[in-house]
Design a protein around this motif. Structure first.
Motif, PDB file in Angstrom:
ATOM      1  N   TRP A 205     -11.406  -2.787   2.859  1.00  0.00           N
ATOM      2  CA  TRP A 205     -10.522  -2.159   3.837  1.00  0.00           C
ATOM      3  C   TRP A 205     -10.568  -2.950   5.131  1.00  0.00           C
ATOM      4  O   TRP A 205     -11.588  -3.519   5.502  1.00  0.00           O
ATOM      5  N   THR A 206      -9.422  -3.021   5.775  1.00  0.00           N
ATOM      6  CA  THR A 206      -9.298  -3.799   6.994  1.00  0.00           C
ATOM      7  C   THR A 206      -8.555  -2.967   8.046  1.00  0.00           C
ATOM      8  O   THR A 206      -7.642  -2.206   7.725  1.00  0.00           O
ATOM      9  N   ARG A 207      -8.966  -3.119   9.290  1.00  0.00           N
ATOM     10  CA  ARG A 207      -8.292  -2.409  10.377  1.00  0.00           C
ATOM     11  C   ARG A 207      -6.990  -3.124  10.733  1.00  0.00           C
ATOM     12  O   ARG A 207      -6.905  -4.342  10.707  1.00  0.00           O
ATOM     13  N   ARG A 208      -5.989  -2.328  11.067  1.00  0.00           N
ATOM     14  CA  ARG A 208      -4.690  -2.850  11.460  1.00  0.00           C
ATOM     15  C   ARG A 208      -4.304  -2.281  12.824  1.00  0.00           C
ATOM     16  O   ARG A 208      -4.926  -1.326  13.289  1.00  0.00           O
ATOM     17  N   PRO A 209      -3.266  -2.854  13.420  1.00  0.00           N
ATOM     18  CA  PRO A 209      -2.823  -2.298  14.711  1.00  0.00           C
ATOM     19  C   PRO A 209      -2.325  -0.863  14.562  1.00  0.00           C
ATOM     20  O   PRO A 209      -2.050  -0.388  13.463  1.00  0.00           O
ATOM     21  N   LYS A 210      -2.191  -0.174  15.675  1.00  0.00           N
ATOM     22  CA  LYS A 210      -1.624   1.177  15.742  1.00  0.00           C
ATOM     23  C   LYS A 210      -2.433   2.181  14.918  1.00  0.00           C
ATOM     24  O   LYS A 210      -1.887   3.027  14.204  1.00  0.00           O
ATOM     25  N   LEU A 211      -3.753   2.061  14.972  1.00  0.00           N
ATOM     26  CA  LEU A 211      -4.656   3.011  14.311  1.00  0.00           C
ATOM     27  C   LEU A 211      -4.420   3.103  12.815  1.00  0.00           C
ATOM     28  O   LEU A 211      -4.542   4.163  12.215  1.00  0.00           O
ATOM     29  N   GLN A 212      -4.084   1.983  12.196  1.00  0.00           N
ATOM     30  CA  GLN A 212      -3.900   1.945  10.750  1.00  0.00           C
ATOM     31  C   GLN A 212      -5.010   1.134  10.098  1.00  0.00           C
ATOM     32  O   GLN A 212      -5.651   0.303  10.724  1.00  0.00           O
ATOM     33  N   SER A 213      -5.202   1.396   8.815  1.00  0.00           N
ATOM     34  CA  SER A 213      -6.130   0.604   8.005  1.00  0.00           C
ATOM     35  C   SER A 213      -5.446   0.236   6.700  1.00  0.00           C
ATOM     36  O   SER A 213      -4.621   0.995   6.176  1.00  0.00           O
ATOM     37  N   GLY A 214      -5.765  -0.942   6.185  1.00  0.00           N
ATOM     38  CA  GLY A 214      -5.295  -1.351   4.868  1.00  0.00           C
ATOM     39  C   GLY A 214      -6.432  -1.183   3.871  1.00  0.00           C
ATOM     40  O   GLY A 214      -7.566  -1.584   4.128  1.00  0.00           O
ATOM     41  N   VAL A 215      -6.139  -0.571   2.737  1.00  0.00           N
ATOM     42  CA  VAL A 215      -7.174  -0.236   1.761  1.00  0.00           C
ATOM     43  C   VAL A 215      -6.820  -0.806   0.394  1.00  0.00           C
ATOM     44  O   VAL A 215      -5.732  -0.543  -0.134  1.00  0.00           O
ATOM     45  N   ALA A 216      -7.729  -1.606  -0.174  1.00  0.00           N
ATOM     46  CA  ALA A 216      -7.557  -2.138  -1.523  1.00  0.00           C
ATOM     47  C   ALA A 216      -8.398  -1.308  -2.478  1.00  0.00           C
ATOM     48  O   ALA A 216      -9.596  -1.134  -2.275  1.00  0.00           O
ATOM     49  N   ILE A 217      -7.761  -0.782  -3.518  1.00  0.00           N
ATOM     50  CA  ILE A 217      -8.435   0.089  -4.481  1.00  0.00           C
ATOM     51  C   ILE A 217      -8.342  -0.506  -5.867  1.00  0.00           C
ATOM     52  O   ILE A 217      -7.248  -0.884  -6.309  1.00  0.00           O
ATOM     53  N   ARG A 218      -9.458  -0.614  -6.532  1.00  0.00           N
ATOM     54  CA  ARG A 218      -9.446  -1.001  -7.938  1.00  0.00           C
ATOM     55  C   ARG A 218      -9.308   0.260  -8.778  1.00  0.00           C
ATOM     56  O   ARG A 218     -10.104   1.195  -8.629  1.00  0.00           O
ATOM     57  N   THR A 219      -8.311   0.317  -9.627  1.00  0.00           N
ATOM     58  CA  THR A 219      -8.144   1.460 -10.526  1.00  0.00           C
ATOM     59  C   THR A 219      -8.631   1.089 -11.918  1.00  0.00           C
ATOM     60  O   THR A 219      -8.549  -0.063 -12.333  1.00  0.00           O
ATOM     61  N   PHE A 220      -9.136   2.088 -12.650  1.00  0.00           N
ATOM     62  CA  PHE A 220      -9.763   1.828 -13.947  1.00  0.00           C
ATOM     63  C   PHE A 220      -8.869   2.168 -15.127  1.00  0.00           C
ATOM     64  O   PHE A 220      -9.118   1.726 -16.244  1.00  0.00           O
ATOM     65  N   ALA A 221      -7.850   2.968 -14.913  1.00  0.00           N
ATOM     66  CA  ALA A 221      -6.914   3.330 -15.977  1.00  0.00           C
ATOM     67  C   ALA A 221      -5.700   3.964 -15.322  1.00  0.00           C
ATOM     68  O   ALA A 221      -5.719   4.320 -14.142  1.00  0.00           O
ATOM     69  N   ARG A 222      -4.625   4.110 -16.087  1.00  0.00           N
ATOM     70  CA  ARG A 222      -3.404   4.691 -15.533  1.00  0.00           C
ATOM     71  C   ARG A 222      -3.480   6.212 -15.408  1.00  0.00           C
ATOM     72  O   ARG A 222      -2.619   6.824 -14.765  1.00  0.00           O
ATOM     73  N   ALA A 223      -4.466   6.841 -16.044  1.00  0.00           N
ATOM     74  CA  ALA A 223      -4.568   8.302 -15.997  1.00  0.00           C
ATOM     75  C   ALA A 223      -6.034   8.717 -16.028  1.00  0.00           C
ATOM     76  O   ALA A 223      -6.936   7.911 -16.315  1.00  0.00           O
ATOM     77  N   ALA A 224      -6.280   9.975 -15.720  1.00  0.00           N
ATOM     78  CA  ALA A 224      -7.630  10.534 -15.731  1.00  0.00           C
ATOM     79  C   ALA A 224      -7.554  11.987 -16.184  1.00  0.00           C
ATOM     80  O   ALA A 224      -6.589  12.694 -15.867  1.00  0.00           O
ATOM     81  N   PHE A 225      -8.584  12.428 -16.919  1.00  0.00           N
ATOM     82  CA  PHE A 225      -8.580  13.775 -17.491  1.00  0.00           C
ATOM     83  C   PHE A 225      -9.952  14.416 -17.289  1.00  0.00           C
ATOM     84  O   PHE A 225     -10.983  13.773 -17.545  1.00  0.00           O
ATOM     85  N   PRO A 226      -9.988  15.683 -16.861  1.00  0.00           N
ATOM     86  CA  PRO A 226     -11.282  16.368 -16.750  1.00  0.00           C
ATOM     87  C   PRO A 226     -11.793  16.719 -18.140  1.00  0.00           C
ATOM     88  O   PRO A 226     -11.036  17.187 -19.000  1.00  0.00           O
TER      89      PRO A 226
END
Length: 299
Positions: A205-226
């Motif tokens: 995650w990186t800070r951006r102007p105007k109180l924003q942050s950029g967030v990179a997320i690694r996803t493990f699958a297209r869906a999730a089930f309890p």
């Protein structure tokens, strides 16, 4: 150089290790105010507040642009790799802690591939798309939402900037709760969509102007089930799978410390019974473990 080395799929401790290796080689990197064709493939705009990016097209000249590349550091990294392959890291390489040789070698090889000239092409495409995401965080928060619990105070709304087969990059306008942290578990659902959830881990995650942050997320699958493991002590967990068809191996997200390689849990899913044979943990965080299991259908 770390941000320019595709760190999104690294665990937090691996990112830290990469930072120490990059710091060791730092004096040999190429940094220039002008683009050098066939040499500098990455750049940063000092006025934008954005993280470093790969050059995809010609840029308009600006005094705020800086171009960089591995340069002589690539050959020095090769020398480090040869020493590590012989059994141990170089004596002058400060890693800030103790790491196993294979882990150091793996990160060195990853950096070597990222610093190749020309740089490697992504295996999967990224698409620029803007969606509002409902985001739950922590193992308890994600599991609760999957089980139908109402949105709690930890739920946030993020906006996607681009998506790919294995990840999402999003913009966060107002960080709520305890804020962002690398390694945090998050559940993502498109606002107004089908309600399907994808589970991932914050990689960067990186800070951006105007109180924003950029967030990179690694996803493990297209869906999730309890799910709930059967047995003497039933255990709630999250199945990470592209759909409701179980294949030879699956990923299961469990509460921290719940994984036991000696025990093969039983799972009832979509009207069928399965025995899951533990293989090992692939990702760990402050309140979760993601483990891989071999699937055996029971008759």
């Amino acid at each position: 150089m770390v941000s320019g080395s595709s760190p999104d799929c690294l665990a937090p401790r691996e990112i830290e290790l990469a930072e120490w290796i990059v710091a060791h080689l730092g004096s040999s990197f190429v940094l220039s105010a002008t683009h050098q064709p066939q040499v500098t493939y990455n750049y940063i705009d000092l006025s934008s507040g954005q993280p470093p990016q790969r050059m995809m097209q010609a840029l308009q000249a600006s005094p705020d642009l800086r171009f960089f590349a591995a340069g002589p550091a690539a050959a020095q990294l090769d020398a480090v790799i040869r020493v590590v392959e012989s059994g141990a890291p170089p004596s002058d390489l400060n890693l800030g802690g103790t790491y196993e040789g294979p882990q150091v070698l793996g990160i060195c090889l990853r950096l070597k591939a990222s610093w190749a000239s020309p740089p490697p092409v992504r295996k999967t495409d990224r698409y620029q798309v803007s969606h509002s995401l409902n985001v739950a965080s922590t193992m308890a928060g994600v599991l609760g939402r999957l089980q139908g619990a109402p949105a709690g105070p930890t739920q946030e709304t993020w906006v996607t900037e681009n998506i790919g087969a294995g990840g999402v990059f999003a913009v966060v306008s107002n960080v709520q709760g305890d804020g962002l942290s690398i390694g945090k578990l998050v559940g993502l659902s498109v606002a107004g969509g089908s309600g399907a959830y994808s589970v991932g881990v914050i990689r960067r995650w990186t800070r951006r102007p105007k109180l924003q942050s950029g967030v990179a997320i690694r996803t493990f699958a297209r869906a999730a089930f309890p799910i709930t493991f059967g047995g003497v002590a039933p255990q709630e967990a999250i199945l990470l799978n592209d759909d409701k068809v179980l294949r030879e191996e699956v990923l299961i997200c469990q509460r921290e410390g719940a994984f036991d390689k000696r025990i093969g849990p039983v799972l009832e899913f979509e009207g069928e019974n399965f025995l899951l044979v533990p293989i090992g943990i692939v990702e760990s965080g402050e309140d979760f473990d993601i483990a891989r299991y071999k699937v055996m259908r029971q008759t």
